[in-house]
Write a protein that holds these residues in place. Structure first.
Motif, PDB file in Angstrom:
ATOM      1  N   GLN A 137      60.061  10.196 -10.593  1.00 32.23           N
ATOM      2  CA  GLN A 137      60.779  10.818  -9.488  1.00 32.23           C
ATOM      3  C   GLN A 137      59.766  11.615  -8.686  1.00 32.23           C
ATOM      4  O   GLN A 137      59.054  12.446  -9.233  1.00 32.23           O
ATOM      5  CB  GLN A 137      61.913  11.702 -10.026  1.00 32.23           C
ATOM      6  N   GLN A 138      59.716  11.324  -7.383  1.00 37.16           N
ATOM      7  CA  GLN A 138      58.676  11.925  -6.521  1.00 37.16           C
ATOM      8  C   GLN A 138      57.279  11.803  -7.146  1.00 37.16           C
ATOM      9  O   GLN A 138      56.551  12.786  -7.268  1.00 37.16           O
ATOM     10  CB  GLN A 138      59.005  13.387  -6.207  1.00 37.16           C
TER      11      GLN A 138
ATOM     12  N   GLU B 172      67.062  19.953  -7.080  1.00 36.72           N
ATOM     13  CA  GLU B 172      67.722  20.461  -5.869  1.00 36.72           C
ATOM     14  C   GLU B 172      68.708  19.416  -5.334  1.00 36.72           C
ATOM     15  O   GLU B 172      68.484  18.219  -5.477  1.00 36.72           O
ATOM     16  CB  GLU B 172      66.679  20.707  -4.760  1.00 36.72           C
TER      17      GLU B 172
ATOM     18  N   LYS C   1      70.146  16.913  -2.753  1.00 33.72           N
ATOM     19  CA  LYS C   1      69.353  16.090  -1.837  1.00 33.72           C
ATOM     20  C   LYS C   1      70.008  15.951  -0.474  1.00 33.72           C
ATOM     21  O   LYS C   1      71.194  15.700  -0.360  1.00 33.72           O
ATOM     22  CB  LYS C   1      69.179  14.679  -2.424  1.00 33.72           C
ATOM     23  N   ASP C   2      69.179  16.076   0.560  1.00 36.19           N
ATOM     24  CA  ASP C   2      69.665  15.853   1.931  1.00 36.19           C
ATOM     25  C   ASP C   2      70.167  14.425   2.098  1.00 36.19           C
ATOM     26  O   ASP C   2      71.148  14.174   2.792  1.00 36.19           O
ATOM     27  CB  ASP C   2      68.539  16.086   2.942  1.00 36.19           C
ATOM     28  N   SER C   3      69.475  13.460   1.462  1.00 41.56           N
ATOM     29  CA  SER C   3      69.858  12.049   1.632  1.00 41.56           C
ATOM     30  C   SER C   3      71.265  11.808   1.089  1.00 41.56           C
ATOM     31  O   SER C   3      72.003  10.970   1.604  1.00 41.56           O
ATOM     32  CB  SER C   3      68.856  11.124   0.944  1.00 41.56           C
ATOM     33  N   ASP C   4      71.651  12.571   0.048  1.00 45.40           N
ATOM     34  CA  ASP C   4      73.009  12.430  -0.474  1.00 45.40           C
ATOM     35  C   ASP C   4      74.036  12.971   0.523  1.00 45.40           C
ATOM     36  O   ASP C   4      75.119  12.422   0.675  1.00 45.40           O
ATOM     37  CB  ASP C   4      73.151  13.155  -1.817  1.00 45.40           C
TER      38      ASP C   4
ATOM     39  N   THR D  30      74.103  18.631  -8.456  1.00 45.47           N
ATOM     40  CA  THR D  30      73.012  17.670  -8.317  1.00 45.47           C
ATOM     41  C   THR D  30      73.194  16.523  -9.312  1.00 45.47           C
ATOM     42  O   THR D  30      72.248  16.073  -9.941  1.00 45.47           O
ATOM     43  CB  THR D  30      71.667  18.359  -8.610  1.00 45.47           C
TER      44      THR D  30
END
Lengths: 157, 91, 157, 91
Positions: free
Chosen positions: C42-43, C138, C140-143, D89
């Motif tokens: 992830q990342q 955190e 996610k903006d994409s979600d 999350t």
């Protein structure tokens, strides 16, 4: 890229297909599957059976073309397509589409796209038997409309 | 390779979907001069087999030669397989 | 309407869930399933494990709300949602969504919608362990962006 | 039922996600006057437990009372369960 494209009379097993897809790569985060089943009714008539006719070799080639288009459009780890042919009864499985990708949006979009394209591009001819009467199924306008979604908009992730 | 007209060609015929139903009277093979086009064969079949006319002349019908989608004007060679493909309704 | 919503530590079996859904009604023509897996990276960081924390009772209630929204929006025969919690390793299954409907468009849209809503509405908190260091993930903006698709357009069939 | 101020209420506290991490020093129970609001408890905790301040005062943090999402101004009763819920999350 893993690709499995099969046309067969025999039934298929979702669990086997899923196992193959999820094991392809540890970067896979999403597996979407679609199973098409024979509905017991079509246009209010209770059906006895479906029959799917194919053209050996050409039908497989038509499915491979559809899969190749999806592979170009989305970042996928694997795609499986199985289409059954021959005599099928209500509640039988007809078609399987499975897609493995790192991300869920690509997996959903590719599976949805594959089904829309299969409906209009797979060389298969369907007849239905109702009250002992067999008749050929007409191409559906709704399938053509579904297809146009993928042409108008750029839906890649 | 396109043969000269006059040389006899035997063409295998296949009819799918509703064309297969109407084609019960249609032959499995068609003898023609080599170099004849797919559309010429279609027209000859439509004349000889009235049951086929309507379904065969529909504009959505596709043709394949040796299992590859072909142009109606493509000339045929001896031993080729000509298939008439009505609109698909799979899935 | 069949509804199955579960939060559990144990793994789930796609084949069992699919069998339950496809047998609900002979009018079912489409079953779409989504399985979420733990990606190994992830990342760009290789992860050791994930940990999902839930609030017993409330997490189930939040999942049921999401499912109820989908049931209102599409004509469905059945929905299953299973979310795992606790410690999960790369390639483990995290989440299952399965939808059975008469028509493929409804099944695809409802499954896609359910995943987007789960990501943002399910009361779950995820931490990730990388090189022995645990940290909270955190939102996610994409979600959030994925979610907005369902608000702007009327995507019902 | 909201009790009169002055009557003592014991409130169970729960902290999720990153709040759970910062809350290692926070108490499991909080004694207050009945009728105190959730936001008053939050503010008292933030003052007493400096590690909680930042995470607890984030505007996205939600509060639940007895496992139902609640308004910060809702008064608390004896024996209730107050949970602080940071942004989710999951999935």
């Amino acid at each position: 890229m893993y690709r499995r494209v099969v046309v067969q009379n025999e039934d298929f097993d979702l669990a086997d297909e899923y196992r193959r897809l999820r094991q392809l790569d540890a970067a896979i985060g999403a597996v979407v599957t679609f199973c098409g089943l024979v509905r017991d009714c079509q246009q209010q008539a209770r059906i006895d059976s479906l029959n799917l006719q194919h053209y050996p070799g050409m039908t497989e080639a038509s499915l491979n073309e559809v899969v190749a288009t999806a592979e170009q459009r989305w970042p996928l780890h694997g795609v499986s397509v199985i289409h059954r042919v021959g005599e099928l009864l209500p509640s039988d499985q007809i078609v399987f589409v499975g897609v493995a990708s790192s991300h869920r949006a690509a997996a959903f979009q590719a599976a949805d796209f594959l089904m829309d394209y299969l409906k209009t591009h797979a060389l298969l001819w369907k007849s239905v038997e109702i009250d002992g009467q067999r008749s050929w199924v007409e191409a559906k306008d709704s399938d053509q409309r579904a297809l146009q979604r993928w042409m108008q908009s750029s839906t890649s992730p | 390779m396109t043969g000269a007209p006059g040389i006899s060609a035997v063409i295998k015929l296949l009819f799918f979907g509703r064309l297969g139903d109407s084609a019960v009277t249609a032959p499995e093979f068609f003898e023609a001069s080599e170099g004849l086009t797919a559309s010429a064969v279609r027209d000859a079949l439509a004349i000889e087999h009235p049951l086929l006319v309507e379904a065969l002349l529909e504009p959505q019908v596709l043709v394949s030669i040796d299992r590859v989608i072909a142009d109606w004007n493509q000339p045929l060679t001896d031993g080729c397989e000509l298939a008439f493909l009505p609109p698909v309704t799979g899935g």
